[in-house]
Design a protein around this motif. Structure first.
Motif, PDB file in Angstrom:
ATOM      1  N   PHE A 150       0.832  -1.197   0.000  1.00 54.74           N
ATOM      2  CA  PHE A 150       0.000   0.000   0.000  1.00 54.74           C
ATOM      3  C   PHE A 150       0.865   1.243   0.000  1.00 54.74           C
ATOM      4  O   PHE A 150       2.022   1.233   0.428  1.00 54.74           O
ATOM      5  N   GLU A 151       0.256   2.352  -0.474  1.00 57.29           N
ATOM      6  CA  GLU A 151       0.867   3.681  -0.462  1.00 57.29           C
ATOM      7  C   GLU A 151      -0.142   4.652   0.110  1.00 57.29           C
ATOM      8  O   GLU A 151      -1.313   4.630  -0.265  1.00 57.29           O
ATOM      9  N   SER A 152       0.346   5.503   1.008  1.00 56.18           N
ATOM     10  CA  SER A 152      -0.530   6.459   1.668  1.00 56.18           C
ATOM     11  C   SER A 152       0.023   7.863   1.508  1.00 56.18           C
ATOM     12  O   SER A 152       1.234   8.070   1.571  1.00 56.18           O
ATOM     13  N   SER A 153      -0.870   8.828   1.299  1.00 57.76           N
ATOM     14  CA  SER A 153      -0.445  10.219   1.184  1.00 57.76           C
ATOM     15  C   SER A 153      -0.076  10.802   2.539  1.00 57.76           C
ATOM     16  O   SER A 153       0.672  11.769   2.632  1.00 57.76           O
ATOM     17  N   ALA A 154      -0.603  10.211   3.607  1.00 58.47           N
ATOM     18  CA  ALA A 154      -0.288  10.660   4.959  1.00 58.47           C
ATOM     19  C   ALA A 154       0.905   9.893   5.497  1.00 58.47           C
ATOM     20  O   ALA A 154       1.228   8.791   5.027  1.00 58.47           O
ATOM     21  N   LYS A 155       1.546  10.466   6.491  1.00 57.01           N
ATOM     22  CA  LYS A 155       2.672   9.800   7.118  1.00 57.01           C
ATOM     23  C   LYS A 155       2.186   8.539   7.833  1.00 57.01           C
ATOM     24  O   LYS A 155       1.189   8.570   8.554  1.00 57.01           O
ATOM     25  N   ILE A 156       2.912   7.446   7.618  1.00 57.11           N
ATOM     26  CA  ILE A 156       2.494   6.175   8.212  1.00 57.11           C
ATOM     27  C   ILE A 156       2.743   6.193   9.714  1.00 57.11           C
ATOM     28  O   ILE A 156       3.858   6.444  10.165  1.00 57.11           O
ATOM     29  N   ASN A 157       1.680   5.915  10.444  1.00 54.23           N
ATOM     30  CA  ASN A 157       1.754   5.831  11.896  1.00 54.23           C
ATOM     31  C   ASN A 157       1.474   4.388  12.297  1.00 54.23           C
ATOM     32  O   ASN A 157       0.334   3.921  12.201  1.00 54.23           O
ATOM     33  N   PRO A 158       2.478   3.642  12.720  1.00 59.54           N
ATOM     34  CA  PRO A 158       2.274   2.215  13.012  1.00 59.54           C
ATOM     35  C   PRO A 158       1.256   1.962  14.126  1.00 59.54           C
ATOM     36  O   PRO A 158       0.727   0.853  14.226  1.00 59.54           O
ATOM     37  N   ASP A 159       0.976   2.971  14.942  1.00 57.42           N
ATOM     38  CA  ASP A 159       0.006   2.782  16.017  1.00 57.42           C
ATOM     39  C   ASP A 159      -1.429   2.941  15.540  1.00 57.42           C
ATOM     40  O   ASP A 159      -2.365   2.553  16.258  1.00 57.42           O
ATOM     41  N   HIS A 160      -1.609   3.497  14.339  1.00 53.37           N
ATOM     42  CA  HIS A 160      -2.956   3.753  13.843  1.00 53.37           C
ATOM     43  C   HIS A 160      -3.299   2.955  12.582  1.00 53.37           C
ATOM     44  O   HIS A 160      -4.472   2.908  12.196  1.00 53.37           O
ATOM     45  N   VAL A 161      -2.314   2.369  11.931  1.00 50.59           N
ATOM     46  CA  VAL A 161      -2.579   1.608  10.706  1.00 50.59           C
ATOM     47  C   VAL A 161      -3.347   0.336  11.050  1.00 50.59           C
ATOM     48  O   VAL A 161      -3.005  -0.385  11.993  1.00 50.59           O
ATOM     49  N   THR A 162      -4.397   0.068  10.282  1.00 48.90           N
ATOM     50  CA  THR A 162      -5.176  -1.162  10.450  1.00 48.90           C
ATOM     51  C   THR A 162      -5.160  -1.940   9.137  1.00 48.90           C
ATOM     52  O   THR A 162      -5.216  -1.361   8.048  1.00 48.90           O
ATOM     53  N   ILE A 163      -5.065  -3.263   9.260  1.00 44.71           N
ATOM     54  CA  ILE A 163      -5.056  -4.154   8.097  1.00 44.71           C
ATOM     55  C   ILE A 163      -6.041  -5.285   8.358  1.00 44.71           C
ATOM     56  O   ILE A 163      -6.047  -5.856   9.458  1.00 44.71           O
ATOM     57  N   SER A 164      -6.843  -5.582   7.367  1.00 46.87           N
ATOM     58  CA  SER A 164      -7.799  -6.688   7.508  1.00 46.87           C
ATOM     59  C   SER A 164      -7.812  -7.507   6.221  1.00 46.87           C
ATOM     60  O   SER A 164      -7.783  -6.957   5.118  1.00 46.87           O
ATOM     61  N   TRP A 165      -7.846  -8.831   6.400  1.00 48.09           N
ATOM     62  CA  TRP A 165      -7.968  -9.773   5.292  1.00 48.09           C
ATOM     63  C   TRP A 165      -9.272 -10.548   5.475  1.00 48.09           C
ATOM     64  O   TRP A 165      -9.552 -11.052   6.559  1.00 48.09           O
TER      65      TRP A 165
END
Length: 257
Positions: free
Chosen positions: A48-63
């Protein structure tokens, strides 16, 4: 009414200008189709690519998984600060985390795939405030043997590896041969250089030469009495003196008579 509408428009414009409403869609990349041999481990890649700065405490991933028979998708994996694999159903202890949040990787691995895993897998990622965007879908198929395309790719990789090794060996052998020839030429040159300067060991410098003179000697045998006379040199002056002495002796003999 018009004044109220203008006021709302001004508020929305101010919010957009301040960045509150400025949210870009997150971009997710996956393979369209993946084939896996029954009983093997397979990685489902999702980046993935995000325009916002990646914050590992707020990123969510679901499969989620939807079988070939259709129906609603089933959550099989979730990530928020750490992975949460599903501990029930057909995917129990079969899903493991294989991604990297800061590297934009949300991939997972399915262990020992089986035919029941055929279906569609969906990858969704959010990185607040970048929460909108498309999700990635993978059509997953479990087969008994590797497909022709996979076998062809494998054969190409093996052939390319063998060709690279052979090419490298040829280069190494050529370099060694060139070095060997170069050393041989140097040795030959070193051997030829002394030969050109080599001199006859029996010869000596003219200033150190010792001149030897050989005198010719002769042995005279008197035929009358068989006596051997003393050796005489080949100097003609000495022979003449001897003749004169003999003549003198003859003359003395005559006078005595």
């Amino acid at each position: 009414m018009c004044v109220k509408g203008l006021y709302v428009f001004a508020v929305l414009f101010g919010l957009a200008a301040s960045g509150v409403l400025q949210v870009n869609g997150i971009r997710i990349y996956t393979s369209e189709e993946v084939d896996a041999v029954n009983g093997t481990d397979t990685r489902l890649k999702c980046t993935f690519e995000s325009s916002a700065k990646i914050n590992p405490d707020h990123v969510t991933i679901s499969w989620t998984f939807r079988p070939l028979s259709g129906g609603a998708g089933t959550l099989i994996f979730y990530y928020l600060t750490r992975p949460y694999p599903i501990d029930h159903g057909i995917f129990k202890k079969r899903i493991s985390w294989a991604g990297d949040i800061m590297g934009g990787d949300a991939s997972i691995i399915i262990r020992q795939v089986k035919f029941a895993y055929n279906g569609t897998y969906t990858c969704q990622v959010t990185n607040p405030p970048d929460v909108h965007g498309h999700f990635g879908e993978i059509k997953f198929r479990v087969v008994t043997t590797a497909s022709f395309n996979e076998l062809l790719k494998l054969a190409m990789f093996i052939g390319a590896g063998i060709a690279a090794v052979v090419f490298l060996l040829i280069i190494i052998m050529s370099c060694r041969r060139c070095k060997r020839k170069y050393k041989q030429r140097q040795l030959e040159g070193d051997e030829e250089a002394p030969r050109k300067e080599r001199k006859d060991p029996t010869a000596c410098h003219p200033s150190r030469a010792v001149h030897l003179y050989l005198s010719e000697t002769s042995i005279e045998i008197d035929s009358s009495d068989g006596m051997i006379s003393d050796p005489s040199t080949g100097d003609p002056s000495s022979s003449d003196d001897g003749d004169d002495d003999d003549d003198d002796d003859d003359d003395d003999g005559d006078d005595s008579d």
